[in-house]
Design a protein around this motif. Sequence first.
Motif, PDB file in Angstrom:
ATOM      1  N   LEU A   1       0.072  -4.470   2.458  1.00  0.00           N
ATOM      2  CA  LEU A   1      -1.363  -4.742   2.522  1.00  0.00           C
ATOM      3  C   LEU A   1      -1.600  -6.231   2.750  1.00  0.00           C
ATOM      4  CD1 LEU A   1      -4.356  -4.033   2.233  1.00  0.00           C
ATOM      5  CD2 LEU A   1      -4.070  -4.215  -0.247  1.00  0.00           C
ATOM      6  N   ALA A   2      -0.883  -7.062   2.004  1.00  0.00           N
ATOM      7  CA  ALA A   2      -1.086  -8.506   2.119  1.00  0.00           C
ATOM      8  C   ALA A   2       0.133  -9.242   1.570  1.00  0.00           C
ATOM      9  CB  ALA A   2      -2.336  -8.925   1.351  1.00  0.00           C
ATOM     10  N   ARG A   3       0.358 -10.423   2.127  1.00  0.00           N
ATOM     11  CA  ARG A   3       1.437 -11.294   1.654  1.00  0.00           C
ATOM     12  C   ARG A   3       0.997 -12.739   1.814  1.00  0.00           C
ATOM     13  NH1 ARG A   3       7.226  -9.672   1.430  1.00  0.00           N
ATOM     14  NH2 ARG A   3       7.587 -11.888   1.653  1.00  0.00           N
TER      15      ARG A   3
ATOM     16  N   GLU B   1      -3.300   1.931   9.561  1.00  0.00           N
ATOM     17  CA  GLU B   1      -2.361   2.963  10.003  1.00  0.00           C
ATOM     18  C   GLU B   1      -1.775   3.763   8.844  1.00  0.00           C
ATOM     19  OE1 GLU B   1       0.548   1.198  12.600  1.00  0.00           O
ATOM     20  OE2 GLU B   1      -0.966   0.706  14.112  1.00  0.00           O
ATOM     21  N   ILE B   2      -1.719   3.174   7.673  1.00  0.00           N
ATOM     22  CA  ILE B   2      -1.156   3.882   6.516  1.00  0.00           C
ATOM     23  C   ILE B   2      -2.265   4.262   5.532  1.00  0.00           C
ATOM     24  CG2 ILE B   2       0.411   3.680   4.542  1.00  0.00           C
ATOM     25  CD1 ILE B   2       2.155   1.854   6.389  1.00  0.00           C
TER      26      ILE B   2
ATOM     27  N   ILE C   1       0.879  -1.158   0.000  1.00  0.00           N
ATOM     28  CA  ILE C   1       0.000   0.000   0.000  1.00  0.00           C
ATOM     29  C   ILE C   1       0.922   1.214   0.000  1.00  0.00           C
ATOM     30  CG2 ILE C   1      -0.249   0.014   2.521  1.00  0.00           C
ATOM     31  CD1 ILE C   1      -3.179   0.832   2.024  1.00  0.00           C
ATOM     32  N   ILE C   2       0.690   2.136  -0.930  1.00  0.00           N
ATOM     33  CA  ILE C   2       1.564   3.299  -1.083  1.00  0.00           C
ATOM     34  C   ILE C   2       0.694   4.553  -1.106  1.00  0.00           C
ATOM     35  CG2 ILE C   2       3.302   4.416  -2.530  1.00  0.00           C
ATOM     36  CD1 ILE C   2       3.813   1.555  -3.728  1.00  0.00           C
ATOM     37  N   THR C   3       0.977   5.475  -0.198  1.00  0.00           N
ATOM     38  CA  THR C   3       0.197   6.710  -0.168  1.00  0.00           C
ATOM     39  C   THR C   3       0.756   7.689  -1.195  1.00  0.00           C
ATOM     40  OG1 THR C   3       1.528   7.906   1.462  1.00  0.00           O
ATOM     41  CG2 THR C   3      -0.160   6.384   2.319  1.00  0.00           C
TER      42      THR C   3
END
Length: 174
Positions: free
Chosen positions: A56-58, A79-80, A46-48
């Motif tokens: 986000l997921a793995r 949080e992000i 996830i990149i703002t």
Amino acid sequence: MKILITGRPGVGKTTLIKKLSRLLQNAGGFYTEEMREDGKRIGFKIITLDGEEGILARTDLPSPYRVGKYYVNLKDLEEIGVRSLERAFQEKDLIIIDEIGKMELLSRKFREVVEKIFDSEKDVVATIKKSSDPFVEKIKNRNDVVIFELNEKNRNSLLNEILSVLKFNRGEKQ
């Protein structure tokens, strides 16, 4: 203006969102990006739009939340990702969300901030999963939403079409 972009997985929704986010002024929010190892997808970052990153997921993440083979990291999402949406809601004219999908919808905080954003006067460009569930249908069926379906045929023209719609709605000269 609330714009939703849908389409089958892998058609280029995130690529389109990233291009839009670079071209649009005063935008905030986040997008997701594949994580790969040895040519295999192992998860999603996830990149703002501010440059903050998280997972986000793995496939190998210790988490009770799972979508397919991926374990979802609600901590980084909230949080992000959620925090970037809340910040964009306070500070920006346009909010980017990539995506309103199965993984993100596991978070109550994510659903709440998405509802708050869509109930506001803020402009939104979001990708949304094609398959439906009650939350997704509620967003898609709003009167103030325009839905664009991305496919191989319109992949190169949809960027300009969305930019034109946004500029027209914002009263900018074309």
